[in-house]
Each structure stands twice: as structure tokens, then as C-alpha cells.
Design an enzyme around this catalytic site. Structure first.
Site, mmCIF file in Angstrom:
data_model
loop_
_atom_site.group_PDB
_atom_site.id
_atom_site.type_symbol
_atom_site.label_atom_id
_atom_site.label_comp_id
_atom_site.label_asym_id
_atom_site.label_seq_id
_atom_site.Cartn_x
_atom_site.Cartn_y
_atom_site.Cartn_z
ATOM 1 N N GLU A 1 0.814 -1.219 0.000
ATOM 2 C CA GLU A 1 0.000 0.000 0.000
ATOM 3 C C GLU A 1 0.850 1.273 0.000
ATOM 4 O O GLU A 1 0.352 2.341 -0.370
ATOM 5 C CB GLU A 1 -0.973 -0.024 1.192
ATOM 6 C CG GLU A 1 -2.065 -1.079 0.983
ATOM 7 C CD GLU A 1 -2.936 -1.336 2.204
ATOM 8 O OE1 GLU A 1 -4.132 -1.564 2.030
ATOM 9 O OE2 GLU A 1 -2.415 -1.335 3.341
ATOM 10 N N GLU B 1 -7.965 -1.143 9.621
ATOM 11 C CA GLU B 1 -7.111 -0.116 10.242
ATOM 12 C C GLU B 1 -7.708 1.282 10.360
ATOM 13 O O GLU B 1 -7.260 2.080 11.199
ATOM 14 C CB GLU B 1 -5.784 0.019 9.454
ATOM 15 C CG GLU B 1 -4.915 -1.211 9.409
ATOM 16 C CD GLU B 1 -5.325 -2.174 8.297
ATOM 17 O OE1 GLU B 1 -6.084 -1.757 7.395
ATOM 18 O OE2 GLU B 1 -4.917 -3.350 8.350
ATOM 19 N N ASP C 1 -11.841 -6.302 -3.156
ATOM 20 C CA ASP C 1 -12.674 -7.514 -3.109
ATOM 21 C C ASP C 1 -14.056 -7.132 -2.591
ATOM 22 O O ASP C 1 -14.265 -5.996 -2.179
ATOM 23 C CB ASP C 1 -12.032 -8.564 -2.177
ATOM 24 C CG ASP C 1 -11.867 -8.034 -0.770
ATOM 25 O OD1 ASP C 1 -10.797 -7.479 -0.463
ATOM 26 O OD2 ASP C 1 -12.833 -8.108 0.019
#
Ligand code: ADE
Length: 229
Positions: free
Chosen positions: A12, A173, A196
Site C-alpha cells: 500500500e 485499520e 474484493d
């Protein structure tokens, strides 16, 4: 200005390090913080490792140790709302911790005494994000994010998150970064690109789209930095 950018996984933040290219590193609490000098300002980038504990420690370190004045989160999420398809980019309006449950004592799901179910993202940063999206011709969707220490990969749990938290996306998170920022009074915003649909195929979809979706979010965050500085 000192800006912190957090991702959960190496994938990321890699696109951001590739964009900025030059950095120095600091190692604290077995985590690497990348320091970048950009437009007379400082940017600190780190991936926290997965989950609410790791990400709140990283956010706290960004704020207390490196003096970050704004925090941006960049990463991927599972889509719960049918309008959020793989590859879509979203901005969180507010976030909750879906795995907090002290309903035994009569509290609502997700509620912690002296706290609240939802943490709101910073409206000024969100306004900048909407302007950036308009300027760049990028579709930026908005919604509620539910965070918890679980990778969601089943239809029943998906429905549960929608029904109980009106959540549009799920990740692991955002709410904890938000909580750290809220408690230290630091403006924050959360960007997530969908990897997803949090269903039975979520693990396969996640592996396939992690890198591409992480890049979508990271590219947007770079535009955000340019708009802020
Ligand atoms: N991050 C990306 N997809 C996720 C999912 N399905 N559950 C939790 N976190 C995610």
C-alpha cells in the site's frame, strides 16, 4: 507542514515511495518510517502492518514522534455496498470498530464508554479530496467504513456489517488510525480502493487486486499532498 501517510501493508505504500523516490529512513518500534522532503515540507510514510493495534501505534508515532499535522491513510478495502466495485476509490465519511462488543452491559454494538461508535474524518480534508477528484476527473465515492481485526469473507458477516453499522466498506485499520488522530486533535482522512467484495471469493480477489487497487489509492493520495501543500 508535516504530513503523515499510512498504509497497512508494504504494497500500500510502495507506489508512494516509487513516486517520491528519494527518502531517508527511521526505525522505531520495529517499524520503518520513510522521510521525504517535498515542496519545503516533510512527509513521513510508513506501513503499520495489519490491524487496529499496529495502525494506531503507527499513527501515534507519526503524531508524537514525527510531529505530523495531518494524516492521510491509503490502502484497499472490501466492498459491502453493491455500488462499490473492485477498483473503485472511496473516501470514508466516518468509521467504526465493528468488533467492539460490550452489548452485555446494554451498550450499542461498537460503542465504548467515553467514546463513540463513529469517528468522523476531517471535513476540510474531505473537501480538498472532492476538489482533487473533480480536477483529476476521478470518481471518488464516499461512505462509512467498518474496521475490525478480521478479514471478512462471507455473505452473512457482510450483511451483519451493513445492518448493524450501515457500512459501505470493511477494512482493518481506518477506525483505529482515526481514533488516534481524533484523540490528538490531528485532521485525518481515509482513502481506500476496493480489492474484493468481502464475500466467499474475497481472498482470491484480494490477492489478485491488492497491488492495482493500492496504486489507485496511492496515486490519489499524491494528488492530495499536492493540493494540501
Ligand atoms: N481489506 C481488504 N479487503 C478486506 C476484507 N474483505 N476484510 C477486511 N479487510 C479488508
Amino acid at each position: 507542514m508535516i504530513i503523515g501517510i499510512i498504509g497497512a501493508m508494504r504494497e500500500e505504500i510502495t507506489p508512494l515511495l516509487d513516486i517520491f523516490k528519494q527518502y531517508t529512513t527511521h526505525q522505531i518500534s520495529n517499524n520503518i518510517f520513510y522521510e521525504i522532503t517535498y515542496k519545503n515540507s516533510k512527509i513521513f510514510i510508513a506501513y503499520s502492518k495489519i490491524g487496529k493495534v499496529h495502525s494506531s501505534i503507527t499513527a501515534t508515532t507519526m503524531i508524537l514522534h514525527f510531529g505530523c499535522q495531518k494524516i492521510l491513510f491509503s490502502g484497499v478495502a472490501g466492498g459491502l455496498n453493491q455500488n462499490l466495485k473492485v477498483g473503485d476509490l472511496m473516501l470514508a465519511t466516518k468509521l467504526c470498530q465493528h468488533d467492539v462488543d460490550i452489548t452485555a452491559f446494554g451498550h450499542p454494538l461498537g460503542f465504548i464508554p467515553e467514546s463513540s461508535v463513529y469517528i468522523h474524518t476531517d471535513e476540510r480534508l474531505n473537501t480538498i479530496a472532492r476538489e482533487v477528484a473533480k480536477d483529476q476527473n476521478i470518481i471518488l465515492k464516499e461512505g462509512i467504513i467498518a474496521s475490525g481485526d478480521q478479514f471478512i469473507h462471507n455473505q452473512d458477516k457482510k450483511q451483519w456489517l451493513i445492518e448493524n453499522f450501515q457500512a459501505d466498506a470493511v477494512e482493518m485499520e481506518g477506525a483505529s488510525v482515526g481514533m488516534a488522530c481524533h484523540l490528538f486533535n490531528i485532521p485525518f482522512c481515509i482513502f481506500r480502493s476496493i480489492s474484493d467484495s468481502a464475500d466467499g471469493n474475497a481472498d482470491i480477489s484480494f490477492d489478485e487486486f491488492l497491488e492495482k487497487s493500492a496504486k489507485t489509492s496511492a496515486n490519489f493520495v499524491k494528488h492530495m499532498v499536492d493540493a494540501i501543500l
